[in-house]
Design a protein around this motif. Structure first.
Motif, mmCIF file in Angstrom:
data_model
loop_
_atom_site.group_PDB
_atom_site.id
_atom_site.type_symbol
_atom_site.label_atom_id
_atom_site.label_comp_id
_atom_site.label_asym_id
_atom_site.label_seq_id
_atom_site.Cartn_x
_atom_site.Cartn_y
_atom_site.Cartn_z
ATOM 1 N N ALA A 57 0.832 -1.200 0.000
ATOM 2 C CA ALA A 57 0.000 0.000 0.000
ATOM 3 C C ALA A 57 0.867 1.251 0.000
ATOM 4 C CB ALA A 57 -0.913 -0.003 1.226
ATOM 5 N N ARG A 58 0.223 2.385 -0.308
ATOM 6 C CA ARG A 58 0.957 3.654 -0.350
ATOM 7 C C ARG A 58 0.050 4.827 0.006
ATOM 8 N NH1 ARG A 58 0.742 7.706 -3.257
ATOM 9 N NH2 ARG A 58 -0.615 6.667 -4.756
ATOM 10 N N ARG A 59 0.599 5.751 0.761
ATOM 11 C CA ARG A 59 -0.046 7.057 0.952
ATOM 12 C C ARG A 59 1.046 8.100 0.781
ATOM 13 N NH1 ARG A 59 -3.783 9.484 5.811
ATOM 14 N NH2 ARG A 59 -5.130 7.784 5.137
ATOM 15 N N GLY A 60 0.838 9.056 -0.129
ATOM 16 C CA GLY A 60 1.866 10.057 -0.376
ATOM 17 C C GLY A 60 3.150 9.371 -0.801
ATOM 18 N N LYS A 61 4.225 9.686 -0.088
ATOM 19 C CA LYS A 61 5.521 9.108 -0.444
ATOM 20 C C LYS A 61 5.888 7.917 0.437
ATOM 21 C CE LYS A 61 6.804 13.859 -1.417
ATOM 22 N NZ LYS A 61 7.613 15.001 -0.947
ATOM 23 N N PHE A 62 4.991 7.535 1.329
ATOM 24 C CA PHE A 62 5.234 6.365 2.182
ATOM 25 C C PHE A 62 4.607 5.131 1.549
ATOM 26 C CE2 PHE A 62 5.890 9.673 5.291
ATOM 27 C CZ PHE A 62 6.764 9.138 6.219
ATOM 28 N N LEU A 63 5.297 4.010 1.603
ATOM 29 C CA LEU A 63 4.685 2.759 1.191
ATOM 30 C C LEU A 63 4.884 1.746 2.293
ATOM 31 C CD1 LEU A 63 7.107 0.635 0.166
ATOM 32 C CD2 LEU A 63 7.057 2.106 -1.824
ATOM 33 N N TRP A 64 4.004 0.729 2.330
ATOM 34 C CA TRP A 64 4.145 -0.289 3.364
ATOM 35 C C TRP A 64 3.641 -1.635 2.873
ATOM 36 C CZ3 TRP A 64 0.565 3.697 3.723
ATOM 37 C CH2 TRP A 64 -0.782 3.349 3.863
ATOM 38 N N VAL A 151 2.608 6.883 9.668
ATOM 39 C CA VAL A 151 2.018 7.517 8.486
ATOM 40 C C VAL A 151 0.707 8.216 8.852
ATOM 41 C CG1 VAL A 151 1.355 7.104 6.070
ATOM 42 C CG2 VAL A 151 3.057 5.642 7.135
ATOM 43 N N ALA A 152 0.282 8.054 10.103
ATOM 44 C CA ALA A 152 -1.034 8.551 10.517
ATOM 45 C C ALA A 152 -1.169 10.066 10.377
ATOM 46 C CB ALA A 152 -1.316 8.123 11.960
ATOM 47 N N HIS A 153 -0.060 10.786 10.547
ATOM 48 C CA HIS A 153 -0.133 12.260 10.470
ATOM 49 C C HIS A 153 -0.034 12.776 9.033
ATOM 50 C CE1 HIS A 153 4.122 11.494 10.126
ATOM 51 N NE2 HIS A 153 4.326 12.738 9.796
ATOM 52 N N ILE A 154 0.221 11.873 8.087
ATOM 53 C CA ILE A 154 0.379 12.271 6.683
ATOM 54 C C ILE A 154 -1.001 12.417 6.042
ATOM 55 C CG2 ILE A 154 1.290 11.550 4.429
ATOM 56 C CD1 ILE A 154 3.487 12.319 6.407
ATOM 57 N N ALA A 155 -1.215 13.548 5.381
ATOM 58 C CA ALA A 155 -2.511 13.790 4.728
ATOM 59 C C ALA A 155 -2.692 12.838 3.551
ATOM 60 C CB ALA A 155 -2.575 15.232 4.237
ATOM 61 N N ARG A 156 -3.918 12.683 3.114
ATOM 62 C CA ARG A 156 -4.178 11.914 1.903
ATOM 63 C C ARG A 156 -3.574 12.651 0.720
ATOM 64 N NH1 ARG A 156 -7.498 7.725 2.410
ATOM 65 N NH2 ARG A 156 -8.534 7.494 4.421
ATOM 66 N N ASP A 157 -3.228 11.899 -0.322
ATOM 67 C CA ASP A 157 -2.657 12.549 -1.501
ATOM 68 C C ASP A 157 -3.779 12.912 -2.474
ATOM 69 O OD1 ASP A 157 -2.936 10.326 -3.507
ATOM 70 O OD2 ASP A 157 -1.618 9.305 -2.095
ATOM 71 N N PRO A 158 -3.500 13.802 -3.428
ATOM 72 C CA PRO A 158 -4.563 14.336 -4.296
ATOM 73 C C PRO A 158 -5.194 13.286 -5.217
ATOM 74 C CG PRO A 158 -2.560 15.650 -4.454
ATOM 75 C CD PRO A 158 -2.202 14.425 -3.707
ATOM 76 N N LEU A 159 -4.537 12.154 -5.393
ATOM 77 C CA LEU A 159 -5.101 11.106 -6.250
ATOM 78 C C LEU A 159 -5.908 10.100 -5.442
ATOM 79 C CD1 LEU A 159 -2.108 10.416 -8.709
ATOM 80 C CD2 LEU A 159 -3.937 12.118 -8.849
ATOM 81 N N ASP A 160 -5.926 10.261 -4.127
ATOM 82 C CA ASP A 160 -6.682 9.372 -3.247
ATOM 83 C C ASP A 160 -8.176 9.710 -3.372
ATOM 84 O OD1 ASP A 160 -7.942 8.215 -0.975
ATOM 85 O OD2 ASP A 160 -6.073 8.298 0.155
ATOM 86 N N THR A 187 1.411 17.279 5.747
ATOM 87 C CA THR A 187 0.233 17.140 6.606
ATOM 88 C C THR A 187 -0.978 17.873 6.011
ATOM 89 O OG1 THR A 187 0.697 19.099 7.973
ATOM 90 C CG2 THR A 187 1.731 17.033 8.641
ATOM 91 N N VAL A 188 -0.737 18.617 4.928
ATOM 92 C CA VAL A 188 -1.837 19.294 4.228
ATOM 93 C C VAL A 188 -2.238 18.490 2.989
ATOM 94 C CG1 VAL A 188 -2.535 21.365 2.969
ATOM 95 C CG2 VAL A 188 -1.147 21.569 5.044
ATOM 96 N N VAL A 189 -1.245 18.168 2.188
ATOM 97 C CA VAL A 189 -1.455 17.336 1.004
ATOM 98 C C VAL A 189 -0.165 16.549 0.826
ATOM 99 C CG1 VAL A 189 -0.747 19.264 -0.483
ATOM 100 C CG2 VAL A 189 -1.935 17.337 -1.482
ATOM 101 N N SER A 190 -0.280 15.252 0.596
ATOM 102 C CA SER A 190 0.936 14.439 0.546
ATOM 103 C C SER A 190 1.307 14.073 -0.885
ATOM 104 C CB SER A 190 0.765 13.175 1.386
ATOM 105 O OG SER A 190 -0.193 12.325 0.793
ATOM 106 N N GLY A 191 2.543 13.660 -1.056
ATOM 107 C CA GLY A 191 3.003 13.152 -2.347
ATOM 108 C C GLY A 191 3.690 14.160 -3.232
#
Length: 304
Positions: A57-64, A151-160, A187-191
DNA sequence: TATTTTACCTGAGGGC
DNA sequence: TGCCCTCAGGTAAAAT
């Protein structure tokens, strides 16, 4: 530099080879590669050995990669120069190799997942999964509303699909900071990183130093539209590569560098007006933009 | 509290 | 040839 499109290319490339695969051996060659991990290298290796991966999975620049104990994941951030590579079992060490996982997969057989990183800003870690704040799926590649605590504090990315456009406009309206600084705030918009921030601002004709709260609702909406367009185009072209800093899991470069309109084009003509693209110092890095197309307006409504 | 600055790190490339 | 300096920039801690 790995931003959203580059990390997504890596996630998508990794997924078929690691989902369902079992870790036969894990070795940390350089402990700086697990600075995000709370335990020791030996403990990191022991906790992965014998485990299987359940998802990518991935959110912004983090993957797991989900771990089959059900409540942990192997998280990764590529930093400035990190690479996650798929190699045949027993492949010779990569330049700057920091961590290697020997895995076995029912269909693909034995493989090596190699984390290589020149500047060591990237890191891997084993982290506990926590529920998402909004209850929606955590990001790309997963249906579960669970994500690593780091990754909890990372905002969703614009493609989410769960990205909140209204929250974006509301956040901009209360920020005094330069719009580029806000674009880079994960924390506002990720990626979004320096390259795609410059590209999006150029496309939306917004000066990077414009205070965010001076952007009209229309301009804020236009910027978000351009951020999405830039990220989607870069993703379709396999990401942006300079030198050998970013590659997919097979070590191949992306093509988006040929499509850049602002970033790295100092002195070259603007694709819209023909005037030279300029480079300004910004937050210990650079901003590339067109002074003619991207006017610095310091009064509200001037950017409609 | 909100915002800004700094530390972390290695290799490429320019100047001398 | 080789040394020194600058630059690249994502994140999070520290400072303002």
């Amino acid at each position: 530099m790995p931003e959203l499109p580059e990390v997504e290319v890596v996630r998508a490339g990794l997924a078929p080879a690691v989902i369902g695969a079992t870790v036969v051996a894990a070795s940390v060659i350089d402990e700086r590669a697990i600075t995000r991990h709370e335990g020791t290298a030996a403990e990191f290796e022991a906790r992965l050995t014998g485990r299987s991966f359940t998802g990518a999975a991935r959110r912004g620049k983090f993957l797991w990669l989900g771990i089959d104990d059900g409540d942990h994941a192997l998280i990764g951030h590529l930093g400035m120069s990190g690479q996650l590579l798929l190699r045949p079992a027993g492949a010779p060490p990569e330049r700057h190799e920091r961590v290697r996982l020997d895995i076995v997969h029912a269909q693909h057989g034995e493989l090596a997942v190699v984390f290589a990183d020149q500047r060591t800003f990237g890191s891997l870690a084993i982290d506990v999964l926590v529920p998402t704040a909004d209850g929606a799926a955590a990001g790309w590649g997963t249906d579960a509303a669970l994500l690593p605590s780091q990754v909890a504090h990372i905002a969703r990315d614009p493609l989410d699909p769960a990205f909140d456009d209204r929250l974006w406009r509301a956040t901009l309206a209360r920020k005094n900071s330069a719009i580029k600084r806000v674009l880079l705030d994960q924390t506002v918009v990720s990626g979004v990183g320096n390259i795609y921030a410059d590209e999006s601002l150029w496309a939306a004709r917004i000066h990077p130093e414009t205070p965010a709260n001076l952007l009209s609702t229309r301009a804020a909406r236009r910027l978000l539209t351009e951020v999405r367009a830039v990220l989607e185009k870069a993703l379709a072209e396999g990401g942006t590569s300079f030198d050998a800093q970013y590659v997919n899991v097979n070590g191949q470069a992306g093509y988006f560098a040929h499509s850049l309109n602002a970033y790295g084009r100092t002195g070259q003509p603007c694709a819209r007006c023909g005037r030279p693209i300029v480079r300004d110092a910004f937050m210990n890095r650079s901003s590339h933009f067109c002074r003619h197309c991207q006017r610095l307006a310091l009064a509200a409504r001037a950017l409609g």
